[in-house]
Design an enzyme around this catalytic site. Sequence first.
Site, PDB file in Angstrom:
ATOM      1  CG  ASP A 124      84.853  91.723  14.165  1.00  0.00           C
ATOM      2  OD1 ASP A 124      85.578  91.178  15.017  1.00  0.00           O
ATOM      3  OD2 ASP A 124      85.033  91.564  12.947  1.00  0.00           O
ATOM      4  CG  ASN A 148      84.177  89.266   1.402  1.00  0.00           C
ATOM      5  OD1 ASN A 148      84.976  89.654   2.262  1.00  0.00           O
ATOM      6  ND2 ASN A 148      82.880  89.131   1.656  1.00  0.00           N
ATOM      7  CG  HIS A 177      85.191  90.686   5.633  1.00  0.00           C
ATOM      8  ND1 HIS A 177      84.840  89.429   5.202  1.00  0.00           N
ATOM      9  CD2 HIS A 177      85.786  90.483   6.846  1.00  0.00           C
ATOM     10  CE1 HIS A 177      85.203  88.520   6.093  1.00  0.00           C
ATOM     11  NE2 HIS A 177      85.787  89.131   7.103  1.00  0.00           N
ATOM     12  CD  GLU A 192      80.872  90.321   4.933  1.00  0.00           C
ATOM     13  OE1 GLU A 192      81.823  90.392   4.130  1.00  0.00           O
ATOM     14  OE2 GLU A 192      80.496  89.258   5.458  1.00  0.00           O
TER      15      GLU A 192
HETATM   16  C1  GLP Z   1      86.837  87.350  10.352  1.00  0.00           C
HETATM   17  C2  GLP Z   1      86.945  88.638  11.179  1.00  0.00           C
HETATM   18  C3  GLP Z   1      87.995  89.533  10.605  1.00  0.00           C
HETATM   19  C4  GLP Z   1      89.144  88.687  10.093  1.00  0.00           C
HETATM   20  C5  GLP Z   1      88.694  87.913   8.900  1.00  0.00           C
HETATM   21  C6  GLP Z   1      89.722  86.937   8.361  1.00  0.00           C
HETATM   22  O1  GLP Z   1      85.582  86.900  10.217  1.00  0.00           O
HETATM   23  N1  GLP Z   1      85.762  89.368  11.421  1.00  0.00           N
HETATM   24  O2  GLP Z   1      88.416  90.457  11.584  1.00  0.00           O
HETATM   25  O3  GLP Z   1      90.191  89.526   9.693  1.00  0.00           O
HETATM   26  O4  GLP Z   1      87.434  87.339   9.100  1.00  0.00           O
HETATM   27  O5  GLP Z   1      89.794  85.783   9.151  1.00  0.00           O
HETATM   28  P1  GLP Z   1      90.914  84.660   8.971  1.00  0.00           P
HETATM   29  O6  GLP Z   1      92.176  85.210   9.538  1.00  0.00           O
HETATM   30  O7  GLP Z   1      90.402  83.484   9.743  1.00  0.00           O
HETATM   31  O8  GLP Z   1      91.022  84.400   7.515  1.00  0.00           O
END
Ligand code: GLP
Length: 259
Positions: free
Chosen positions: A86, A154, A156, A161
């Site tokens: 993404d 949450n 995602h 989302e």
């Molecule tokens: C982000 C990304 C995800 C990631 C998630 C968790 O925004 N888009 O690919 O898995 O949120 O992030 P973190 O590892 O910082 O908790």
Amino acid sequence: MIVPISNSIFGIRIFYRGVMRIIVADTKEEVALIAATLMSEQILRKMNSVIGLATGKTMEPVYEHFKKLVDSQKLDLNQLHFFMLDEYIGLDLKHSSSFQSYIKQRVLKPLNLSEAQFSFPPANLPEDSAGDAYEKEIEQFHGVDFQLLGVGRNGHIGFNEPGSERKSLTRVVRLTEDTREANQSDFSDRSVPDLALSMGIETIFRAKELVLIATGVSKADAIHHLMNSNESSECPVTFLKSHERFTLVLDREAASRLS
Ligand code: GLP
């Protein structure tokens, strides 16, 4: 009912639920080492693998361990191709908080890879064509062999989302306030963009193997839902449990709500 197949190999516990493999380690460092090892094993099995990469704080130690394994095992990465999950929309791709910058800083440069080995979601293309363009690019590489994933608190995955459909492909998505707040610490100079281009759930599901890692107590609810709720777009990570090659790697905190 989770059936343990092997208790306490160096403090790591491995369980199977159906075809889903669940590995529980003590610490986030161990989780990162396990994920890096699984990625290395994929490369040893297939030198021209197509690897899907994720961003986020959870992944930072994974890429550090991966670099150490590549160096110590002298792994040849020259035939690999990487797809990113993404990217934010409305952010200069060169901004230090873009996911493209993250991957260049933590993967591309430390491993001396070439830019041609990376495909990034074309977040600068018009919104109505960017998703299709990325799907076509993935198809040209005959799909992703091994997809690394984190999870949002949450539930995602990528930036799918709550509300995302099981059949969704790469598309423009609107971020929830919860996700924007969770990611605000990555941005010192501005607020988190509210749009992103993300592989869809179907795009992720088409990868031949999925490895999702979660560390810390903030992920315990999402992991509890994954293990205990029916598949539902209210918690997108739940869709992954019917994938035929899905490994979940957790630290004790992320697993703390599992029985
Ligand atoms: C982000 C990304 C995800 C990631 C998630 C968790 O925004 N888009 O690919 O898995 O949120 O992030 P973190 O590892 O910082 O908790």
